[in-house]
Design an enzyme around this catalytic site. Structure first.
Site, PDB file in Angstrom:
ATOM      1  N   SER A  50     -11.795  10.168  -2.398  1.00 11.83           N
ATOM      2  CA  SER A  50     -12.605  10.227  -2.835  1.00 11.83           C
ATOM      3  C   SER A  50     -13.251   8.502  -2.823  1.00 11.83           C
ATOM      4  CB  SER A  50     -13.819  10.627  -4.633  1.00 11.83           C
ATOM      5  OG  SER A  50     -15.435   9.403  -4.707  1.00 11.83           O
TER       6      SER A  50
ATOM      7  N   TYR B 190     -11.787   9.254 -13.056  1.00  9.11           N
ATOM      8  CA  TYR B 190     -12.057  10.257 -11.892  1.00  9.11           C
ATOM      9  C   TYR B 190     -11.830   9.804 -11.224  1.00  9.11           C
ATOM     10  CZ  TYR B 190     -14.659  12.807  -7.787  1.00  9.11           C
ATOM     11  OH  TYR B 190     -14.950  13.136  -7.364  1.00  9.11           O
TER      12      TYR B 190
END
Length: 266
Positions: free
Chosen positions: A140, A154
């Site tokens: 990401s 995350y």
């Protein structure tokens, strides 16, 4: 089998499903795995009819430590080995670290870190032996920019996948194996619906910052075929990643402190 086999995790929707279609379109048989059997079977039928390739489905929960082994044992039982691996399965865990249960964080790490690393570790020797392999770790943009409050592990998990991909790429150089960390920004998929942040991020981010799952998967496929280790799809995301490299840490953290709640659920 004459055709190579690609294994895609989290294949029931979004980037995973898009990757499965792209790989099938390039002649791969595909093995699809996720928790939702009905959606896997529907996608498998679509791909088999549209592209004329073999499809296999494996319902598995990567939050369980035995998940990766179960998936690969299933493929072995069907006489198949993995030539391309797309580690796409993932989700976000809203809230601050102290407010969440450790059991939930441990399951998150199992899915986001341990399972993709284990799958890569298990299939890599065969790839090296056959002198062909493709591994895409769906990371990401969050792994390339300063961390924000909320969804605490995350960005950390995505940063690990990026560094893991870089090291693995160096270790397999000259072996016919390409490894890419795909680092998308905001993507139209079910990701924000699952973690309950759809309304939050939709209201706070302009439409030009969003990409479709098909665009992201296509960029990832092109990158791994070209042997590019890091792929950041979309011009705005590339610009953000470039600026993040130049920002002093204090400035980056201050920016995230002031803006992070626009896209993180605390």
């Amino acid at each position: 089998m004459d055709r190579r086999l690609a294994l895609v995790t989290g294949a029931s929707a979004g980037i995973g499903a898009a990757f499965a279609r792209i790989l099938a379109g390039h002649g791969y048989d595909v093995a699809l795995t996720a928790r939702r059997t009905d959606r896997l079977e529907a996608l498998a039928d679509e791909i088999r009819l549209r592209y004329g390739v073999e499809t296999l489905t494996v319902a598995a929960d990567l939050a369980q430590p035995e998940g990766p082994g179960q998936i690969l044992d299933h493929l072995t039982a069907h006489g198949r080995t993995v030539d391309a691996l797309v580690n796409n399965a993932g989700y976000g865990l809203p809230g601050t670290f102290a407010e969440t249960r450790w059991a939930d964080q441990a399951a998150f790490l199992q899915v986001m870190v341990t399972a993709p690393c284990e799958l890569a570790h298990r299939v890599l020797p065969g790839m090296v032996q056959r002198r062909f392999g493709r591994i895409v770790n769906v990371a990401s943009l969050a792994g390339l920019v300063p961390a924000a409050a909320g969804h605490t592990l995350y960005a950390a998990s995505k940063s690990l996948l990026i560094k893991f991909s870089q090291s693995l790429s160096l270790e397999t150089a000259g072996e016919g194996v390409h490894v890419t960390a795909l680092c998308p920004g905001f993507t139209y998929s079910e990701f924000h619906d699952v973690n309950g942040t759809r309304g939050l991020v939709s209201a706070s981010t302009p439409s030009w910052m969003w990409l479709g799952a098909d665009e992201v998967a296509a960029a990832g496929y092109e990158a791994v075929e070209a042997g590019r280790t890091i792929c950041v799809p979309g011009a705005p995301n590339k610009a953000i990643a470039a600026v993040a490299k130049l920002l002093p840490d204090e400035w980056g953290l201050a920016l995230m402190a002031s803006q992070g709640q626009r896209f993180r659920k605390l």
